[in-house]
Every structure is written in structure tokens, then in C-alpha cells.
Scaffold this motif. Structure first.
Motif, PDB file in Angstrom:
ATOM      1  N   ALA A 138       0.713  -0.861   0.056  1.00 30.59           N
ATOM      2  CA  ALA A 138       0.170   0.107   0.149  1.00 30.59           C
ATOM      3  C   ALA A 138       0.544   0.686  -0.009  1.00 30.59           C
ATOM      4  O   ALA A 138       0.406   2.376  -0.189  1.00 30.59           O
ATOM      5  CB  ALA A 138      -1.056   0.003   1.693  1.00 30.59           C
ATOM      6  N   ARG A 139       1.573   1.560   0.646  1.00 22.32           N
ATOM      7  CA  ARG A 139       2.545   2.212   0.707  1.00 22.32           C
ATOM      8  C   ARG A 139       3.538   2.805  -0.676  1.00 22.32           C
ATOM      9  O   ARG A 139       3.293   3.976  -0.875  1.00 22.32           O
ATOM     10  CB  ARG A 139       4.081   2.107   1.373  1.00 22.32           C
ATOM     11  N   ALA A 140       4.377   1.410  -1.186  1.00 17.65           N
ATOM     12  CA  ALA A 140       4.539   1.786  -2.840  1.00 17.65           C
ATOM     13  C   ALA A 140       3.511   2.551  -3.398  1.00 17.65           C
ATOM     14  O   ALA A 140       3.167   2.903  -3.976  1.00 17.65           O
ATOM     15  CB  ALA A 140       5.147   0.461  -2.998  1.00 17.65           C
ATOM     16  N   PHE A 141       2.305   1.905  -3.292  1.00 18.25           N
ATOM     17  CA  PHE A 141       1.310   2.179  -4.762  1.00 18.25           C
ATOM     18  C   PHE A 141       0.766   3.627  -4.141  1.00 18.25           C
ATOM     19  O   PHE A 141       0.819   4.208  -5.316  1.00 18.25           O
ATOM     20  CB  PHE A 141      -0.046   1.382  -3.696  1.00 18.25           C
ATOM     21  N   TYR A 142       0.912   3.889  -2.865  1.00 12.92           N
ATOM     22  CA  TYR A 142      -0.112   5.785  -2.987  1.00 12.92           C
ATOM     23  C   TYR A 142       1.697   6.074  -3.406  1.00 12.92           C
ATOM     24  O   TYR A 142       1.504   7.489  -3.711  1.00 12.92           O
ATOM     25  CB  TYR A 142       0.150   5.498  -0.933  1.00 12.92           C
ATOM     26  N   ARG A 143       2.763   6.072  -2.759  1.00 11.89           N
ATOM     27  CA  ARG A 143       4.011   6.939  -3.461  1.00 11.89           C
ATOM     28  C   ARG A 143       3.662   6.570  -4.648  1.00 11.89           C
ATOM     29  O   ARG A 143       4.447   8.034  -5.145  1.00 11.89           O
ATOM     30  CB  ARG A 143       5.285   5.599  -2.914  1.00 11.89           C
ATOM     31  N   ALA A 144       3.382   5.712  -5.495  1.00  9.49           N
ATOM     32  CA  ALA A 144       3.406   5.815  -7.272  1.00  9.49           C
ATOM     33  C   ALA A 144       2.586   6.779  -7.535  1.00  9.49           C
ATOM     34  O   ALA A 144       2.615   7.261  -8.792  1.00  9.49           O
ATOM     35  CB  ALA A 144       3.667   5.177  -7.850  1.00  9.49           C
ATOM     36  N   ARG A 145       1.544   7.270  -6.651  1.00 13.45           N
ATOM     37  CA  ARG A 145       0.899   8.024  -7.528  1.00 13.45           C
ATOM     38  C   ARG A 145       0.363   9.777  -6.935  1.00 13.45           C
ATOM     39  O   ARG A 145      -0.329  10.016  -7.138  1.00 13.45           O
ATOM     40  CB  ARG A 145      -0.976   7.519  -6.917  1.00 13.45           C
ATOM     41  N   GLY A 146       1.617   9.734  -6.056  1.00 14.72           N
ATOM     42  CA  GLY A 146       1.961  11.566  -5.791  1.00 14.72           C
ATOM     43  C   GLY A 146       1.829  11.477  -4.669  1.00 14.72           C
ATOM     44  O   GLY A 146       1.915  12.671  -4.212  1.00 14.72           O
ATOM     45  N   PHE A 147       1.609  10.994  -3.466  1.00 22.78           N
ATOM     46  CA  PHE A 147       1.257  11.236  -2.184  1.00 22.78           C
ATOM     47  C   PHE A 147       2.864  10.782  -1.428  1.00 22.78           C
ATOM     48  O   PHE A 147       3.632  10.393  -1.381  1.00 22.78           O
ATOM     49  CB  PHE A 147       0.523   9.499  -1.317  1.00 22.78           C
ATOM     50  N   ARG A 148       2.667  11.678  -0.809  1.00 18.52           N
ATOM     51  CA  ARG A 148       3.987  11.886   0.883  1.00 18.52           C
ATOM     52  C   ARG A 148       4.186  12.236   2.439  1.00 18.52           C
ATOM     53  O   ARG A 148       2.047  12.200   1.949  1.00 18.52           O
ATOM     54  CB  ARG A 148       4.813  13.172  -0.469  1.00 18.52           C
ATOM     55  N   PRO A 149       4.877  11.423   2.560  1.00 19.02           N
ATOM     56  CA  PRO A 149       4.277  11.483   4.204  1.00 19.02           C
ATOM     57  C   PRO A 149       4.160  12.762   4.606  1.00 19.02           C
ATOM     58  O   PRO A 149       4.205  13.935   4.521  1.00 19.02           O
ATOM     59  CB  PRO A 149       5.972  11.389   4.514  1.00 19.02           C
ATOM     60  N   LEU A 150       3.628  12.771   5.624  1.00 21.65           N
ATOM     61  CA  LEU A 150       2.534  13.780   6.133  1.00 21.65           C
ATOM     62  C   LEU A 150       3.026  13.528   7.450  1.00 21.65           C
ATOM     63  O   LEU A 150       3.330  15.042   7.623  1.00 21.65           O
ATOM     64  CB  LEU A 150       1.066  13.854   6.457  1.00 21.65           C
ATOM     65  N   ASN A 151       2.929  12.994   8.116  1.00 26.25           N
ATOM     66  CA  ASN A 151       3.477  12.520   9.421  1.00 26.25           C
ATOM     67  C   ASN A 151       3.776  11.061   9.855  1.00 26.25           C
ATOM     68  O   ASN A 151       3.380  10.676   9.138  1.00 26.25           O
ATOM     69  CB  ASN A 151       2.846  13.851  10.774  1.00 26.25           C
ATOM     70  N   SER A 152       4.720  11.025  10.962  1.00 25.50           N
ATOM     71  CA  SER A 152       5.383   9.739  11.567  1.00 25.50           C
ATOM     72  C   SER A 152       4.579   9.343  12.243  1.00 25.50           C
ATOM     73  O   SER A 152       4.103  10.459  14.051  1.00 25.50           O
ATOM     74  CB  SER A 152       6.278   8.788  11.222  1.00 25.50           C
ATOM     75  N   LYS A 153       3.998   7.915  13.342  1.00 31.19           N
ATOM     76  CA  LYS A 153       3.520   7.919  14.444  1.00 31.19           C
ATOM     77  C   LYS A 153       3.838   6.805  15.016  1.00 31.19           C
ATOM     78  O   LYS A 153       4.294   5.572  13.856  1.00 31.19           O
ATOM     79  CB  LYS A 153       2.115   7.668  14.732  1.00 31.19           C
ATOM     80  N   LEU A 154       4.353   7.086  15.847  1.00 31.28           N
ATOM     81  CA  LEU A 154       5.155   6.237  16.181  1.00 31.28           C
ATOM     82  C   LEU A 154       4.547   4.819  17.466  1.00 31.28           C
ATOM     83  O   LEU A 154       4.033   5.740  18.683  1.00 31.28           O
ATOM     84  CB  LEU A 154       6.685   6.863  17.105  1.00 31.28           C
ATOM     85  N   GLU A 155       5.195   3.872  18.096  1.00 35.53           N
ATOM     86  CA  GLU A 155       4.718   3.669  19.123  1.00 35.53           C
ATOM     87  C   GLU A 155       5.317   2.295  20.031  1.00 35.53           C
ATOM     88  O   GLU A 155       7.254   2.392  19.187  1.00 35.53           O
ATOM     89  CB  GLU A 155       3.792   2.497  19.557  1.00 35.53           C
ATOM     90  N   GLN A 156       6.050   2.290  21.125  1.00 36.92           N
ATOM     91  CA  GLN A 156       6.708   2.080  21.918  1.00 36.92           C
ATOM     92  C   GLN A 156       5.836   1.310  23.047  1.00 36.92           C
ATOM     93  O   GLN A 156       4.770   1.267  23.669  1.00 36.92           O
ATOM     94  CB  GLN A 156       7.710   3.003  22.990  1.00 36.92           C
ATOM     95  N   GLU A 157       6.310  -0.241  23.203  1.00 39.58           N
ATOM     96  CA  GLU A 157       5.268  -1.316  24.501  1.00 39.58           C
ATOM     97  C   GLU A 157       6.341  -1.083  25.566  1.00 39.58           C
ATOM     98  O   GLU A 157       7.226  -0.509  25.942  1.00 39.58           O
ATOM     99  CB  GLU A 157       6.067  -2.335  24.364  1.00 39.58           C
ATOM    100  N   LEU A 158       4.844  -0.872  26.331  1.00 41.44           N
ATOM    101  CA  LEU A 158       5.259  -0.351  27.709  1.00 41.44           C
ATOM    102  C   LEU A 158       4.965  -1.650  28.901  1.00 41.44           C
ATOM    103  O   LEU A 158       4.636  -2.572  28.390  1.00 41.44           O
ATOM    104  CB  LEU A 158       4.723   0.737  28.154  1.00 41.44           C
TER     105      LEU A 158
END
Length: 158
Positions: A138-158
Motif C-alpha cells: 500500500a505504501r508503494a501504491f500511494y508513493r507511485a501516485r504522488g502521495f508523500r509523508p505527512l507525519n509519522s506515528k510511533l509506538e513503544q511497548e510499555l
């Protein structure tokens, strides 16, 4: 030939079948977050609710014979301005699902172009979506159609 049209509650069975393609991928990669298989009644209720929301549109891609090949669900988001953010109307692409046999056959691209047209007609300035990090296809699909990153959501186990 592929046609796009707005889906309705008459299309619940096709939407549920196509939804399973995406949900299964999510559940396989993140079983800590996604249920294994939602109950058919609960999924039908969820889809019925989404179909009734005025800012939500489901586009259904189908063959001339009426075979459902994929769908896209998009929501027009109207955000009021604040001290920090400008007011904005944008389109949120919440999901694209394509039948496995139709993958890489232009269905996703056609749905995306249909979603873009919906956004333009609604006066949206931009189209946003999110993609799970594990979903490289899906990431490749969107990149190939002109989408670019907007922000990143990160997680960490507690």
C-alpha cells in the motif's frame, strides 16, 4: 471495462467480502490490535452506519456484469480553525480494498481517481490517507501516485 458508482446498503455483501481482504492483512500483521474475524452481523452494522453518514462515500468498482472488484471509503472532513490551525476542508481516504484476483489491474488506481474527483467536487484542498508501516504494498501504491509523508506515528511497548 470498469465502472465506479456510489455503493448503497444493497451492496453490503460485496463490501463485507472486500473488507475482509484488508482486515485480514491488518489482523495477520497486528493481531494485538485487530480482531481475527469480525462477526458478519457486526460488520454489516458497521458498514450500514458508515454508509448512512452524510460525509462518507463508498465508491464501488465493478465489471459491466456487476462483479464487485473493489471499493474505496472516503470522508469529507471539515475542520474549524483554531489558534494554531487554519480552517480546512479535506478528504480523508479511509480505505481502499481490491479483490485479490483484480489486484494490479488498475482497480485501485481507478478508485483513487474517483476519490480525488469526489474531493474536488466537495471543495477539498487536499487528500490524506494513512497506511500501516507493515503494508509496504500500500505504501508503494500511494508513493507511485504522488502521495508523500505527512507525519509519522510511533509506538513503544510499555
Amino acid at each position: 471495462m470498469l465502472t465506479l458508482r456510489a455503493a448503497s446498503t444493497d451492496d453490503l455483501a460485496a463490501l463485507a467480502t472486500l473488507h475482509a481482504v484488508v482486515h485480514d492483512t491488518h489482523a495477520r500483521h497486528r493481531p494485538d490490535l485487530f480482531t481475527g474475524e469480525p462477526s458478519p452481523d457486526a460488520l454489516e452494522a458497521l458498514l450500514t452506519t458508515r454508509l448512512s453518514e452524510p460525509d462518507v462515500t463508498f465508491l464501488l468498482a465493478e465489471t459491466p456484469g456487476g462483479e464487485a472488484l473493489g471499493y474505496a471509503m472516503a470522508r469529507v472532513v471539515r475542520r474549524e480553525g483554531s489558534t494554531l490551525l487554519r480552517p480546512e476542508t479535506f478528504l480523508s481516504l479511509q480505505q481502499i480494498a481490491v479483490a485479490p484476483g483484480a489486484s494490479r489491474g488498475g482497480v485501485g488506481s481507478a478508485l483513487l481517481e474517483g476519490v480525488r474527483a469526489l474531493g474536488r467536487a466537495a471543495g477539498c484542498r487536499r487528500l490524506v490517507t494513512d497506511v500501516w508501516d507493515f503494508n509496504e504494498g500500500a505504501r508503494a501504491f500511494y508513493r507511485a501516485r504522488g502521495f508523500r509523508p505527512l507525519n509519522s506515528k510511533l509506538e513503544q511497548e510499555l
